[in-house]
Design an enzyme around this catalytic site. Structure first.
Site, mmCIF file in Angstrom:
data_model
loop_
_atom_site.group_PDB
_atom_site.id
_atom_site.type_symbol
_atom_site.label_atom_id
_atom_site.label_comp_id
_atom_site.label_asym_id
_atom_site.label_seq_id
_atom_site.Cartn_x
_atom_site.Cartn_y
_atom_site.Cartn_z
ATOM 1 N N CYS A 130 -2.359 9.005 2.838
ATOM 2 C CA CYS A 130 -2.084 8.559 1.471
ATOM 3 C C CYS A 130 -3.304 8.803 0.600
ATOM 4 O O CYS A 130 -3.195 8.836 -0.623
ATOM 5 C CB CYS A 130 -1.599 7.125 1.416
ATOM 6 S SG CYS A 130 -2.562 6.025 2.353
ATOM 7 N N GLU A 187 0.888 -1.164 0.000
ATOM 8 C CA GLU A 187 0.000 0.000 0.000
ATOM 9 C C GLU A 187 0.922 1.208 0.000
ATOM 10 O O GLU A 187 1.426 1.621 1.037
ATOM 11 C CB GLU A 187 -0.892 -0.058 1.233
ATOM 12 C CG GLU A 187 -2.211 0.640 1.022
ATOM 13 C CD GLU A 187 -2.250 1.986 1.702
ATOM 14 O OE1 GLU A 187 -2.043 2.989 0.977
ATOM 15 O OE2 GLU A 187 -2.451 2.039 2.913
HETATM 16 C C1 UN1 Z 1 -3.412 5.974 4.960
HETATM 17 O O1 UN1 Z 1 -3.324 7.194 4.774
HETATM 18 O O2 UN1 Z 1 -2.391 5.248 4.891
HETATM 19 O O3 UN1 Z 1 -9.230 6.441 3.972
HETATM 20 C C2 UN1 Z 1 -4.662 5.295 5.360
HETATM 21 C C3 UN1 Z 1 -8.578 7.058 4.831
HETATM 22 C C4 UN1 Z 1 -8.273 6.335 6.113
HETATM 23 C C5 UN1 Z 1 -7.055 5.489 5.975
HETATM 24 C C6 UN1 Z 1 -5.881 6.172 5.333
HETATM 25 N N1 UN1 Z 1 -9.394 5.521 6.482
HETATM 26 O O4 UN1 Z 1 -8.214 8.201 4.679
#
Ligand code: UN1
Length: 513
Positions: free
Chosen positions: A303, A269
């Site tokens: 992310c 990821e």
């Molecule tokens: C991440 O930024 O690695 O969808 C995860 C989202 C959160 C998870 C982000 N539930 O922004």
């Protein structure tokens, strides 16, 4: 630096909060003075080191993997619903200690309290999901082409799962992997970001207590603290059956081939470069609110953060003006303080990267609005105003993921062009369209629409629920974690063919007699 009236808490106060939270969750960790031998545990709120914590040696890493591998032999034959009881108990403890853990998340990652609590809620949600999953590890029954035969699929535990996580979701991403892996029968060895060791120690204390409470082997969950050398040991150890890694594309490029080389499984990821398309029919109030949270929430350090706004020329000026005005009003400062919506960047390097990206964008003809560092009265912490950058074209800097609150704005004339812009970056995590036109919405979700793993309509790119599979395509790495059928990555599949007749027909009509 722009001045801000907000006063940050002092380092002694932050240290006391960390100690109280660790004590409350029962994490009995030897906390050394800053500068003492070990891993520095710091906070982006003031930029101070709070403690030093013990670092895992190569021998510790080896011992943790060995213990997890040993625990696997008992855990894999423990009935899945019994394994679910461990995760259920963890979920209860997380409910009881939601505030304590959120305090540590705010301290170490700089998240505002509401988002830190939300992150712990995400853990509670995945625990509940995984408890249900523990009774739903279904395989299919398949029609056989041969009389008196039956085909079926059985899912079995895989082995030790190595989990490497990033600073920005220091607890939730571990829990997505751990809750699911544990009900699937896999012990977990976790290497958190070296920037967030205290939250990891708190999680480990809670899962150890949960294991104790339900009589599960404690070694089904282990945590290792340290830098990339610790991660590399997990990557290269043949006893680690699945390596689930969250982080940069650069890290994934190294991890992926190294795990593949030893025929291990990998779940990546990696970076995102998420866009939202705003069409002429979009509800402007809803779109602007969603854009502001997605772009500036978590100080642009998810992310899933919205990094590119692809807006129709007919509505561009109005939308940009409203986003700029909303950005200007966002309270920036102490993430613990009521009302703050923007906490600090994680460290100086993140700030330098932001400055560099804005300089590059300017050089490419971009018009930068905002993005200034805010003066909070401390040198070592980096608070910034979010930036909107109107770009004449999608240049190289827009193709790169900069982990900071920068929203590049591009315009389009027709939807094909907007979708092409959405898909033109190397990453493929999340995307959104704001429209009230069903044709546009469906087109964006269709095979020739967005190429991302997450494709939303009338909500932002971030803030996914745990029920869905989470992850993305292209340089994002292709992995899927969390809900839906992402659990399948944590198990091995056996195809069983059972002959209950007294004949021995061969498949494909082959005769061998
Ligand atoms: C991440 O930024 O690695 O969808 C995860 C989202 C959160 C998870 C982000 N539930 O922004």
């Amino acid at each position: 630096m722009a001045a801000s009236p907000v006063i940050l808490p002092g380092v002694d106060e932050l240290r006391a909060r960390a100690q109280a939270a660790l004590r409350a969750v029962g994490a009995d960790v030897p906390l050394g003075a800053p500068g003492a031998h070990g891993l520095p545990a710091g906070t982006p709120i003031t930029g101070d080191v709070l403690f030093s914590v013990p670092e895992s040696s190569p021998a510790d890493t080896d011992a943790a993997i060995a213990a997890a591998a040993q625990a696997f032999t008992a855990w894999r034959t423990t009935p899945a619903p019994v394994r679910g009881a461990l995760v259920g108990r963890l979920g209860e403890l997380l409910v009881a200690h939601k505030r304590d853990l959120a305090t540590l998340v705010t301290l170490e990652a700089g998240k505002i309290t509401s988002e830190a609590l939300g992150e712990v809620q995400e853990m509670i949600d995945i625990c509940q999901f995984a408890v249900g999953l523990s009774r739903q590890l279904y395989g299919r029954t398949i029609a056989s082409e041969r009389p008196g035969h039956r085909l079926m699929e059985t899912w079995h535990p895989l082995g030790v799962v190595g989990v490497i996580t990033a600073f920005n979701f220091p607890v939730a991403v571990w829990s997505w992997n751990a809750a699911v892996a544990l009900v699937c029968g896999d012990p977990v060895v976790w290497k958190p970001s070296e920037l967030t060791p205290l939250t990891a120690l708190a999680c480990q204390a809670l899962i150890a207590r949960a294991a104790d409470d339900v009589g599960a082997p404690g070694d089904v969950s282990r945590v290792l603290l340290g830098g990339h050398e610790v991660g590399e040991r997990l990557v290269d150890d043949p006893r680690v059956a699945l390596l689930s890694a969250t982080g940069s594309v650069r890290m994934g490029r190294q991890v992926g081939p190294r795990v593949a080389q030893r025929f291990g499984k990998v779940l990546l990821e990696l970076g995102g470069n998420n866009a939202a398309i705003v069409t002429p029919s979009a509800d402007p109030d809803l779109a602007v609110r969603a854009i502001v949270f997605a772009a500036a929430g978590t100080a642009g350090q998810r992310c899933t953060t919205l990094r590119r706004l692809i807006v129709h020329t007919s509505v561009a000026d109005g939308v940009v003006e409203r986003v700029v005005s909303a950005f200007r009003q966002l309270p920036i400062g102490d993430p613990f303080a009521e009302g703050t919506l923007l906490g600090p960047l994680i460290h100086e390097t993140a700030y330098r990267e932001m400055v560099r990206a804005l300089d590059r964008a300017r050089a490419d003809g971009g018009e930068v609005i905002g993005g200034e560092r805010q003066d909070m009265g401390v040198d070592g912490a980096y608070y910034v105003a979010p930036a909107v950058v109107r770009m004449p074209a999608q240049t190289a800097i827009v193709h790169a993921e900069t982990f900071a609150p920068i929203l590049y704005v591009l315009t389009y004339e027709d939807l094909d062009e907007a979708i092409a812009l959405n898909n033109a970056v190397p990453q493929g995590l999340s995307s959104s369209i704001f429209t009230t036109d069903i044709r546009e919405a469906e087109r964006f979700m269709a095979a020739d629409g967005s190429d991302c793993g997450i494709v939303n309509v009338n909500i932002g790119t971030s803030g996914a629920e745990i029920g869905g599979a989470f992850g993305g395509e292209k340089h994002t790495g292709g992995g899927r974690e969390s809900g839906s059928d992402a659990w399948k990555a944590n198990m091995r599949r056996a195809t069983n063919t059972i002959n209950y007749s007294s004949e021995l027909p061969l498949a494909q009509g082959v005769r061998f007699a």
